[in-house]
Design an enzyme around this catalytic site. Sequence first.
Site, PDB file in Angstrom:
ATOM      1  N   ASP A 314      12.218   2.714  -1.375  1.00  0.00           N
ATOM      2  CA  ASP A 314      13.636   2.518  -1.074  1.00  0.00           C
ATOM      3  C   ASP A 314      14.472   2.111  -2.290  1.00  0.00           C
ATOM      4  O   ASP A 314      15.609   2.569  -2.450  1.00  0.00           O
ATOM      5  CB  ASP A 314      13.804   1.453   0.021  1.00  0.00           C
ATOM      6  CG  ASP A 314      13.400   1.970   1.389  1.00  0.00           C
ATOM      7  OD1 ASP A 314      13.360   3.200   1.573  1.00  0.00           O
ATOM      8  OD2 ASP A 314      13.128   1.145   2.274  1.00  0.00           O
ATOM      9  N   TYR A 402      16.724   0.211   8.877  1.00  0.00           N
ATOM     10  CA  TYR A 402      16.290  -1.161   8.621  1.00  0.00           C
ATOM     11  C   TYR A 402      17.306  -1.938   7.795  1.00  0.00           C
ATOM     12  O   TYR A 402      17.942  -1.399   6.893  1.00  0.00           O
ATOM     13  CB  TYR A 402      14.938  -1.177   7.904  1.00  0.00           C
ATOM     14  CG  TYR A 402      13.775  -1.017   8.844  1.00  0.00           C
ATOM     15  CD1 TYR A 402      13.463  -2.003   9.772  1.00  0.00           C
ATOM     16  CD2 TYR A 402      12.988   0.135   8.829  1.00  0.00           C
ATOM     17  CE1 TYR A 402      12.406  -1.861  10.649  1.00  0.00           C
ATOM     18  CE2 TYR A 402      11.926   0.292   9.707  1.00  0.00           C
ATOM     19  CZ  TYR A 402      11.641  -0.712  10.618  1.00  0.00           C
ATOM     20  OH  TYR A 402      10.599  -0.571  11.491  1.00  0.00           O
TER      21      TYR A 402
END
Length: 603
Positions: A314, A402
């Site tokens: 990420d 998320y």
Amino acid sequence: MIIHVLILATLLCLFLNIPTYQSHPLDPLTPKEINTIRHTIKNFYSQNTPSSNNPTFHFLDIEEPEKNHVLKWLSSDRNRKNRSFPTRRANVVIRVNGETRELVVDLITDSIVSDRLRKGNGYPPFTFDELLVASRVSTSYPKFRDSIAKRGLNLSEITCMPLTTGWFGEAAIKRVVRVTCFYRGGTSNMWARPIEGISLLVDVERIQVIEYSDRFKTPLPKLEGADFQTRRGSSVSCNEKNSSITIDMHEVRWANWEFHVAFDARAGVIISTASIFDPTTKRFRRVLYRGHVSETFVPYMDPTQEWYYRTFLDVGEFGFGRSANSLVPFIDCPENAVYMDGYMAGGDGHVQRVPNAICIFESFAGNVAWRHTEVGVPGKLIISGEAEVNLVVRMVATVGNYDYILDWEFKKSGSIKVGVSLSGVLEMKATKYTNADQTRTDEIYGTLVAENAIAVNHDHFLTYYLDLDIDGVENSFVKSKLETVRAKGKTVNSTPRRSYWRVVKETVETESDARIRVGLEPVELLIINPEKKTKIGNNVGYKLITGRPAISLLVDDDYPQIRASYTKYQIWVTCYNKTERWAGGFYADRSHGDDGLATWSIR
């Protein structure tokens, strides 16, 4: 879903005399500087390569000055307002004419001092515009529209999300994303209603779909219960407003701490030059030179065609700063919080502002800092102690479904606690199953959490970069091992005890020996300054206290594990090198695992 935190600690292993930058040398780039960089680069390319396409900006950050220059500047005197730091440069990564170029821009002379072609594996992070265009080209693709029509779905209720593809041994010669789509159909939680079976591969630079598949149809998970929104409740007031936080630009002082806070498009929050005040010597003593999130590794455990590639890095592929939220008072931060804005460059080089990107606040959770009751003094009951009030520096990054809540917590005891909380919503996989009994003979790679919806098994590994300077730069890594000793029998100092444990300290000499798998042996991990002693002769040092030990369970030759090979150990300690900050390598998208922490440590 399992969340793990790994730690990369670095130990220190030079002065220019040019005028002029007046501020802290580790300050993030200002909006004015970002505009100057964009203007300088665009002018350079329009004048020298007029046939080139407009460059897109993928990374833009200060070029970190040499550490000893910064430390000398910081220590020369406490009042630094009227003194200039000799250099101010920016590192920039652009894409132009299908190539990746790395530039260094001098912000004092407004000139490009280095421009070189990037060669090697991996690509820079995607810009928001590239991801947006990939989504739009997918929903306008004729075959996709036909598939949606055949499913009887309303195209206006479709949201498509571009995802990074990882690397699986192929020649990665294109910057591509794989697009997966969801059906809102009246809910704000699109992640709960995936359209399974459809997959698009999009070339983000040619802006076209280069691969399309529609392999099967699966029932959509139901609408009921999908929403995650709640009504805003009454405000909570738990902390006093009048705190003792002093903020001067990016420098923070609180209680016995002083440190520097910066916002970064890749790392999010960066903490630098953290020092604690020693009341005996009346001076600040250094603890941490720089610290930030280095990388995340989020591999999903579904090997099927529509899911196998979901093995995300990420930080390197998207960026925590690029994913930063504007923090909401009374939800993200208490009423006593103070806020900092964040600034970064968009894909076109223009300034993007994130209001309230960072909050700083005093926190009291009802914990006890220390206490003791003494009954050993005749006629007296002595009770003393102190409530634990800490300082928290927080940001929130939302990457897809998320939300990462990232905290740096400073304690008056001298400790620094790094914390990560994971929130958000589950990304579902649509399935034909409506009851867990139906799945007992099939591998579904997760848990059936609602009718027609599976939460796929996956991990979250977060790795932190910690450049520790305990009371100076000459630090060592020490394993303080606890060894069992059998007590000797009939001796002068005879004892009925048969065993005890003792501490055996071992200074680690090589980086390969400084790779630690936590929990395999009873050991405490220390960072000490061998040149500094306490009043009674012990080494000055800090103890590294880890959380629950966990390592990646993927096999070593699995392609996602090759890219994130650093997750086989929870702690790596390396000699200081300011370019070795990103555990998965700087160019994370479609990387091959040939750059990064595991590679550096065996050089």
